[in-house]
Each structure stands twice: as structure tokens, then as C-alpha cells.
Design a protein around this motif. Structure first.
Motif, short mmCIF file in Angstrom:
data_model
loop_
_atom_site.label_atom_id
_atom_site.label_comp_id
_atom_site.label_asym_id
_atom_site.label_seq_id
_atom_site.Cartn_x
_atom_site.Cartn_y
_atom_site.Cartn_z
N ILE A 38 130.89 30.04 32.26
CA ILE A 38 129.47 29.71 32.18
C ILE A 38 129.38 28.19 32.33
O ILE A 38 130.05 27.45 31.63
N THR A 39 128.55 27.75 33.26
CA THR A 39 128.43 26.32 33.55
C THR A 39 126.97 25.90 33.53
O THR A 39 126.07 26.73 33.51
N VAL A 40 126.78 24.59 33.54
CA VAL A 40 125.45 24.00 33.66
C VAL A 40 125.56 22.94 34.75
O VAL A 40 126.58 22.26 34.87
N ASN A 41 124.50 22.79 35.51
CA ASN A 41 124.46 21.77 36.56
C ASN A 41 124.16 20.41 35.94
O ASN A 41 123.40 20.32 34.98
N GLU A 42 124.73 19.38 36.51
CA GLU A 42 124.54 18.02 35.97
C GLU A 42 123.07 17.59 35.96
O GLU A 42 122.68 16.71 35.20
N ASN A 43 122.24 18.20 36.78
CA ASN A 43 120.82 17.85 36.84
C ASN A 43 119.95 18.64 35.86
O ASN A 43 118.76 18.39 35.75
N ASP A 44 120.55 19.61 35.17
CA ASP A 44 119.81 20.36 34.16
C ASP A 44 119.54 19.44 32.97
O ASP A 44 120.03 18.31 32.92
N ASN A 45 118.81 19.92 31.98
CA ASN A 45 118.54 19.10 30.80
C ASN A 45 119.37 19.59 29.61
O ASN A 45 119.96 20.66 29.65
N LEU A 46 119.38 18.78 28.58
CA LEU A 46 120.18 19.11 27.40
C LEU A 46 119.69 20.36 26.67
O LEU A 46 120.48 21.07 26.06
N ARG A 47 118.41 20.64 26.77
CA ARG A 47 117.90 21.88 26.15
C ARG A 47 118.59 23.09 26.77
O ARG A 47 118.91 24.04 26.07
N LYS A 48 118.79 23.04 28.08
CA LYS A 48 119.47 24.17 28.74
C LYS A 48 120.90 24.29 28.24
O LYS A 48 121.42 25.38 28.05
N VAL A 49 121.56 23.16 28.02
CA VAL A 49 122.93 23.18 27.48
C VAL A 49 122.93 23.87 26.12
O VAL A 49 123.73 24.78 25.87
N LEU B 287 124.79 27.39 25.25
CA LEU B 287 125.83 27.47 24.22
C LEU B 287 125.49 28.56 23.20
O LEU B 287 126.34 29.38 22.85
N LYS B 288 124.24 28.56 22.74
CA LYS B 288 123.81 29.53 21.73
C LYS B 288 123.80 30.96 22.27
O LYS B 288 124.33 31.86 21.64
N GLN B 289 123.17 31.16 23.42
CA GLN B 289 123.02 32.50 23.98
C GLN B 289 124.35 33.16 24.28
O GLN B 289 124.47 34.38 24.20
N ASN B 290 125.35 32.36 24.65
CA ASN B 290 126.63 32.93 25.05
C ASN B 290 127.71 32.79 23.98
O ASN B 290 128.85 33.17 24.22
N ILE C 7 132.17 17.81 30.82
CA ILE C 7 132.21 18.93 29.88
C ILE C 7 131.47 18.50 28.62
O ILE C 7 131.50 17.33 28.25
N ILE C 8 130.74 19.43 28.04
CA ILE C 8 130.03 19.18 26.79
C ILE C 8 130.46 20.25 25.80
O ILE C 8 130.54 21.44 26.13
N SER C 9 130.69 19.82 24.57
CA SER C 9 131.05 20.76 23.51
C SER C 9 129.90 20.91 22.52
O SER C 9 129.01 20.06 22.45
N ARG C 10 129.96 21.96 21.75
CA ARG C 10 128.98 22.17 20.69
C ARG C 10 129.03 20.98 19.72
O ARG C 10 128.00 20.53 19.21
N THR C 11 130.21 20.43 19.49
CA THR C 11 130.37 19.27 18.61
C THR C 11 129.62 18.07 19.17
O THR C 11 129.00 17.32 18.42
N ILE D 217 115.32 14.11 20.60
CA ILE D 217 116.61 13.57 21.04
C ILE D 217 117.08 14.27 22.30
O ILE D 217 117.53 13.64 23.25
N LEU D 218 116.94 15.60 22.33
CA LEU D 218 117.37 16.36 23.51
C LEU D 218 116.55 15.98 24.74
O LEU D 218 117.06 16.00 25.86
N ASP D 219 115.28 15.62 24.54
CA ASP D 219 114.43 15.22 25.66
C ASP D 219 114.72 13.79 26.12
O ASP D 219 114.51 13.45 27.28
N MET D 220 115.19 12.94 25.23
CA MET D 220 115.44 11.52 25.55
C MET D 220 116.73 11.32 26.35
O MET D 220 116.81 10.41 27.16
N LEU D 221 117.72 12.15 26.10
CA LEU D 221 119.03 11.95 26.71
C LEU D 221 119.25 12.91 27.87
O LEU D 221 118.67 13.99 27.93
N THR D 222 120.13 12.50 28.78
CA THR D 222 120.50 13.36 29.91
C THR D 222 121.89 13.92 29.68
O THR D 222 122.66 13.42 28.84
N ILE D 223 122.21 14.94 30.42
CA ILE D 223 123.55 15.53 30.35
C ILE D 223 124.60 14.47 30.64
O ILE D 223 125.61 14.38 29.94
#
Length: 139
Positions: free
Chosen positions: A16-27, A31-34, A50-54, A75-81
Motif C-alpha cells: 500500500i503506497t501513497v503518492n508524494e503529491n497526496d496530503n498527510l490526511r490521506k497518509v 495507515l488506519k484503514q489498513n 517512507i512515512i511511519s505511524r511513529t 498540523i496535518l493541513d500545514m505540512l506536506t508529505i
């Protein structure tokens, strides 16, 4: 014990991956859904981070304080992946020997590594995969 077993036998092949242009909310949602703890960030077929739950937990207050969900969202809206991810993560190939992978995890303190063959993401392998493998050797 099988001495030269490649990690292709223990890695998760459906990643399961996320695109670099997605937002942190999607990350966070992914993480939660899967119920996963690490998510490779891709650009096309290339692993760029790579991003971890930590990593996410370090940014948010929700786990520490009740009623701080609004702060977490801000915070999730202010920062990018790109600002949060580990850029250019170490990767391993699918023919890496499990014992060698275990040494990497111990020496470099990683908990997950993307598996990349010929520049393309083929899987992900975690410390949990390695521990399960070693436990199977005792059966």
C-alpha cells in the motif's frame, strides 16, 4: 535453519503506497484503514520516501491530549508529505538474504524497508516479518 533464504519469501508483496503529491490526511487514513505502520511514498514507480505511524504520532497531539483533534487536523493541513517523510530511504532487493536484512535492522535501527528491484517497488519487509521467520525456525 535455512541459511540463505531471500527476503522475497517473507516480504509483503502487495504494498500500500501513497503518492508524494497526496496530503498527510490521506497518509493517516491509509495507515488506519489498513492497520499498517509504514507506508512507502512513490513518484511514478520510484520510491522517494517512507512515512511511519511513529512519524505521524510525533506531529499530532491526539494520542496525548483529549480534545486536541482540531490541533491535529491543523498540523496535518500545514505540512506536506515531503516535509514529514524520510527522503530517499534505504531499500533492499528481493534477493537480499534474511540474515543480512536482520543485520541491517539491528545496525541501522530501521523497522521497515521498501524492497526495490530494477528501480521498481516490489514489496516491503519489516522487523515483524523477520521475527516471524526466525520463530518459524523453532517449529
Amino acid at each position: 535453519m535455512k541459511k540463505r533464504e531471500p527476503i522475497s519469501h517473507i516480504m509483503t508483496k502487495t504494498v500500500i503506497t501513497v503518492n508524494e503529491n497526496d496530503n498527510l490526511r490521506k497518509v493517516v487514513e491509509t495507515l488506519k484503514q489498513n492497520s499498517i505502520r509504514h507506508i512507502p511514498i512513490i513518484k511514478g514507480k520510484e520510491v522517494v520516501g517512507i512515512i511511519s505511524r511513529t512519524d505521524i504520532n510525533r506531529l499530532t497531539f491526539g494520542a496525548l491530549f483529549e480534545g486536541q483533534e482540531g490541533a491535529d487536523e491543523a498540523i496535518l493541513d500545514m505540512l506536506t508529505i515531503s516535509q514529514v517523510m524520510t527522503s530517499r530511504p534505504k531499500t533492499v532487493s528481493s534477493d537480499t538474504i534474511i540474515r543480512d536484512l536482520a543485520e541491517i535492522f539491528v545496525k541501522e535501527e530501521f523497522h521497515a524497508l521498501p524492497v526495490v528491484d530494477n528501480g521498481e517497488l516490489k514489496g516491503i519487509v519489516t522487523t515483524t516479518d523477520v521475527v516471524k521467520y526466525f520463530l518459524e525456525q523453532y517449529d
